[in-house]
Design a protein around this motif. Structure first.
Motif, PDB file in Angstrom:
ATOM      1  N   ARG A 159      -0.997  -3.276  -1.045  1.00 20.00           N
ATOM      2  CA  ARG A 159      -1.688  -2.940   0.202  1.00 20.00           C
ATOM      3  C   ARG A 159      -0.825  -3.329   1.389  1.00 20.00           C
ATOM      4  N   GLN A 160      -0.340  -2.324   2.120  1.00 12.91           N
ATOM      5  CA  GLN A 160       0.549  -2.581   3.245  1.00 12.91           C
ATOM      6  C   GLN A 160      -0.252  -3.035   4.461  1.00 12.91           C
ATOM      7  N   ASN A 161       0.362  -3.919   5.247  1.00 16.30           N
ATOM      8  CA  ASN A 161      -0.285  -4.437   6.465  1.00 16.30           C
ATOM      9  C   ASN A 161       0.555  -4.010   7.662  1.00 16.30           C
ATOM     10  N   ASP A 162       0.008  -3.150   8.502  1.00 16.79           N
ATOM     11  CA  ASP A 162       0.716  -2.675   9.689  1.00 16.79           C
ATOM     12  C   ASP A 162       0.267  -3.385  10.964  1.00 16.79           C
ATOM     13  N   ASP A 163      -0.550  -4.434  10.823  1.00 18.30           N
ATOM     14  CA  ASP A 163      -1.127  -5.101  11.984  1.00 18.30           C
ATOM     15  C   ASP A 163      -0.641  -6.534  12.134  1.00 18.30           C
ATOM     16  N   THR A 164       0.575  -6.817  11.709  1.00 17.66           N
ATOM     17  CA  THR A 164       1.087  -8.195  11.737  1.00 17.66           C
ATOM     18  C   THR A 164       1.515  -8.629  13.139  1.00 17.66           C
ATOM     19  N   GLY A 165       1.852  -7.678  14.001  1.00 19.47           N
ATOM     20  CA  GLY A 165       2.412  -8.029  15.303  1.00 19.47           C
ATOM     21  C   GLY A 165       3.920  -8.093  15.292  1.00 19.47           C
ATOM     22  N   PHE A 166       4.539  -7.987  14.108  1.00 17.45           N
ATOM     23  CA  PHE A 166       5.990  -7.951  14.000  1.00 17.45           C
ATOM     24  C   PHE A 166       6.447  -6.497  13.921  1.00 17.45           C
ATOM     25  N   GLY A 167       7.610  -6.224  14.470  1.00 18.30           N
ATOM     26  CA  GLY A 167       8.155  -4.879  14.394  1.00 18.30           C
ATOM     27  C   GLY A 167       8.765  -4.593  13.033  1.00 18.30           C
ATOM     28  N   GLU A 225      10.016 -13.042   2.849  1.00 16.79           N
ATOM     29  CA  GLU A 225       9.426 -14.208   3.520  1.00 16.79           C
ATOM     30  C   GLU A 225       7.912 -14.145   3.399  1.00 16.79           C
ATOM     31  N   LEU A 226       7.315 -15.287   3.075  1.00 11.97           N
ATOM     32  CA  LEU A 226       5.864 -15.419   3.096  1.00 11.97           C
ATOM     33  C   LEU A 226       5.482 -16.149   4.374  1.00 11.97           C
ATOM     34  N   TYR A 227       4.479 -15.673   5.061  1.00 15.11           N
ATOM     35  CA  TYR A 227       3.961 -16.497   6.140  1.00 15.11           C
ATOM     36  C   TYR A 227       2.465 -16.685   5.945  1.00 15.11           C
ATOM     37  N   VAL A 228       2.064 -17.920   6.206  1.00 11.83           N
ATOM     38  CA  VAL A 228       0.755 -18.415   5.807  1.00 11.83           C
ATOM     39  C   VAL A 228      -0.027 -18.843   7.045  1.00 11.83           C
ATOM     40  N   THR A 229      -1.279 -18.456   7.099  1.00 18.13           N
ATOM     41  CA  THR A 229      -2.183 -18.893   8.155  1.00 18.13           C
ATOM     42  C   THR A 229      -3.401 -19.534   7.514  1.00 18.13           C
ATOM     43  N   VAL A 230      -3.685 -20.781   7.907  1.00 20.09           N
ATOM     44  CA  VAL A 230      -4.859 -21.492   7.411  1.00 20.09           C
ATOM     45  C   VAL A 230      -5.776 -21.761   8.601  1.00 20.09           C
ATOM     46  N   ARG A 285      -0.030 -22.728  10.790  1.00 20.14           N
ATOM     47  CA  ARG A 285       0.809 -21.726  10.124  1.00 20.14           C
ATOM     48  C   ARG A 285       2.024 -22.391   9.486  1.00 20.14           C
ATOM     49  N   THR A 286       2.595 -21.715   8.531  1.00 20.44           N
ATOM     50  CA  THR A 286       3.904 -22.075   7.997  1.00 20.44           C
ATOM     51  C   THR A 286       4.478 -20.837   7.325  1.00 20.44           C
ATOM     52  N   SER A 287       5.685 -20.962   6.789  1.00 18.67           N
ATOM     53  CA  SER A 287       6.288 -19.825   6.096  1.00 18.67           C
ATOM     54  C   SER A 287       7.237 -20.315   5.018  1.00 18.67           C
ATOM     55  N   TYR A 288       7.543 -19.409   4.093  1.00 18.11           N
ATOM     56  CA  TYR A 288       8.511 -19.668   3.026  1.00 18.11           C
ATOM     57  C   TYR A 288       9.450 -18.474   2.939  1.00 18.11           C
ATOM     58  N   THR A 289      10.748 -18.718   3.080  1.00 19.84           N
ATOM     59  CA  THR A 289      11.723 -17.652   2.867  1.00 19.84           C
ATOM     60  C   THR A 289      12.108 -17.622   1.391  1.00 19.84           C
ATOM     61  N   TYR A 290      12.911 -16.628   1.020  1.00 18.12           N
ATOM     62  CA  TYR A 290      13.276 -16.486  -0.390  1.00 18.12           C
ATOM     63  C   TYR A 290      14.033 -17.716  -0.901  1.00 18.12           C
ATOM     64  N   GLN A 291      14.758 -18.434   0.011  1.00 21.61           N
ATOM     65  CA  GLN A 291      15.455 -19.647  -0.428  1.00 21.61           C
ATOM     66  C   GLN A 291      14.481 -20.760  -0.790  1.00 21.61           C
ATOM     67  N   GLU A 292      13.237 -20.657  -0.314  1.00 20.30           N
ATOM     68  CA  GLU A 292      12.243 -21.700  -0.548  1.00 20.30           C
ATOM     69  C   GLU A 292      11.217 -21.298  -1.599  1.00 20.30           C
ATOM     70  N   ILE A 293      11.533 -20.240  -2.352  1.00 20.58           N
ATOM     71  CA  ILE A 293      10.683 -19.800  -3.461  1.00 20.58           C
ATOM     72  C   ILE A 293      11.440 -20.071  -4.759  1.00 20.58           C
ATOM     73  N   ILE A 322       8.585 -16.883  11.084  1.00 11.70           N
ATOM     74  CA  ILE A 322       7.842 -18.072  11.492  1.00 11.70           C
ATOM     75  C   ILE A 322       8.562 -19.297  10.948  1.00 11.70           C
ATOM     76  N   ASN A 323       8.725 -20.314  11.787  1.00 14.55           N
ATOM     77  CA  ASN A 323       9.367 -21.549  11.358  1.00 14.55           C
ATOM     78  C   ASN A 323       8.421 -22.366  10.481  1.00 14.55           C
ATOM     79  N   ARG A 324       8.980 -23.336   9.765  1.00 19.30           N
ATOM     80  CA  ARG A 324       8.153 -24.141   8.874  1.00 19.30           C
ATOM     81  C   ARG A 324       7.068 -24.908   9.623  1.00 19.30           C
TER      82      ARG A 324
END
Length: 318
Positions: free
Chosen positions: A12-20, A258-263, A277-285, A31-33
């Protein structure tokens, strides 16, 4: 670097993230850690972009304390310089003989005036120093009013007080593979209720010969809990609807994943909804690791101990 050309079409694609979507317009992570957005604004003057109030509410505590101390000593040195320029003959009660001794007495007179303490041995008698002292006293109580408001704002600012694991893991889970990370509240008596988590992933893919970003909401095993009294391991099953289906660690790197997380939840202490918020890039998976339990029964068997120092502890999948 080669670009990923395949994505699970059932995701399911999300086109409403606010990112281009333009991949050439982004540098680094979204998003930074610490939850801040990895964006630097240009095109306006610094003063138009800078907000002193917001900055002083947001900086770390040691920086805030340093700003207060620097302001206090700087403003008093400024007024001391003005008094010195007018002349020490405008004061009575100065007992210093050398220039340095007189300067120190004038400086401490300034601090006493600024804080409206006024011990009394050194006092102004000339019109010039009396006028400056009156202005300084007004500056002092206005400054302390502002500082008091800032300190209250920092203490009362609603926060989630969450710690996230340093890495997200991909490992076997039940009868399939899953991506997971975990977090916990680290403050005593700061229990979040009605807690919701939203996890979105971004991929860099090839589309019509151009590099673009695609964003997908990740379906979670559980996206809401009533109370975050312990830790919560958030699990995304990698099934036929997951954009990670068939992905290897190399695919993650190629796609610049990249994963970005909102709690979001309700904090009883602040009586307010809080967000982090936080995020995980592929180096952190990390692949083929799983979390170890981070809670245990107390020695007397009467309570549960949440071991926050085990938040990032993992072991190899056997």
């Amino acid at each position: 670097m080669a670009l990923l050309k395949r994505i699970n079409p059932f995701s399911r694609q999300n086109d409403d993230t606010g990112f281009g979507t333009n991949a050439n317009g982004y540098g680094g992570r979204f998003i930074n850690r610490d939850g801040s957005f990895n964006i630097r604004r240009e095109g306006r003057s610094f003063m138009q972009r800078f907000n002193i109030y917001h900055a002083l509410l947001s900086v770390p505590a040691w920086q805030f304390a340093l700003v207060i101390l620097l302001f206090y000593f700087s403003i008093n040195l400024l007024y001391t310089g003005i008094y010195w320029w007018i002349g020490t003959e405008g004061f009575q009660g100065i007992i210093g003989k050398t220039s340095w001794e007189k300067f120190k007495e004038v400086f401490f007179f300034s601090t006493e005036t600024f804080t409206t303490v006024g011990y009394g041995r050194v006092n102004p008698v000339g019109d010039g120093v009396n006028f400056v002292a009156a202005i300084e006293a007004m500056t002092g109580f206005l400054s302390f009013a502002v500082a008091t408001g800032l300190i209250y704002g920092r203490f009362s600012k609603p926060r989630a007080h969450l710690l996230f694991s340093d890495h997200a893991l991909i490992a076997p889970y039940k009868d399939k593979t899953a991506l997971m990370f975990r977090f916990a509240s680290y403050k005593e008596n700061h229990t979040l209720t009605n807690v919701e988590v939203l996890v979105t992933t971004g991929f860099q893919v090839q589309e019509n010969g151009e590099a673009v970003y695609k964003f997908y909401n990740l379906a979670l095993e559980r996206s809401k809990i009533e109370t975050l009294s312990m830790n919560w391991t958030v699990v995304h099953p990698i099934d036929e609807n997951s954009p990670f289906l068939g992905f290897t660690a190399q695919d993650m790197e190629v796609a610049d994943a990249e994963l970005y997380v909102t709690v979001r939840g309700f904090n009883d202490v602040y009586s307010n909804t809080v967000l982090q918020r936080t995020s995980y890039t592929y180096q952190e998976i990390i692949y083929n690791r799983k979390f170890v339990p981070m809670y245990r029964e107390s020695d007397n068997g009467k309570t549960t101990v949440l071991e926050l120092h085990h938040l990032n502890k993992t072991k190899t999948v056997e």
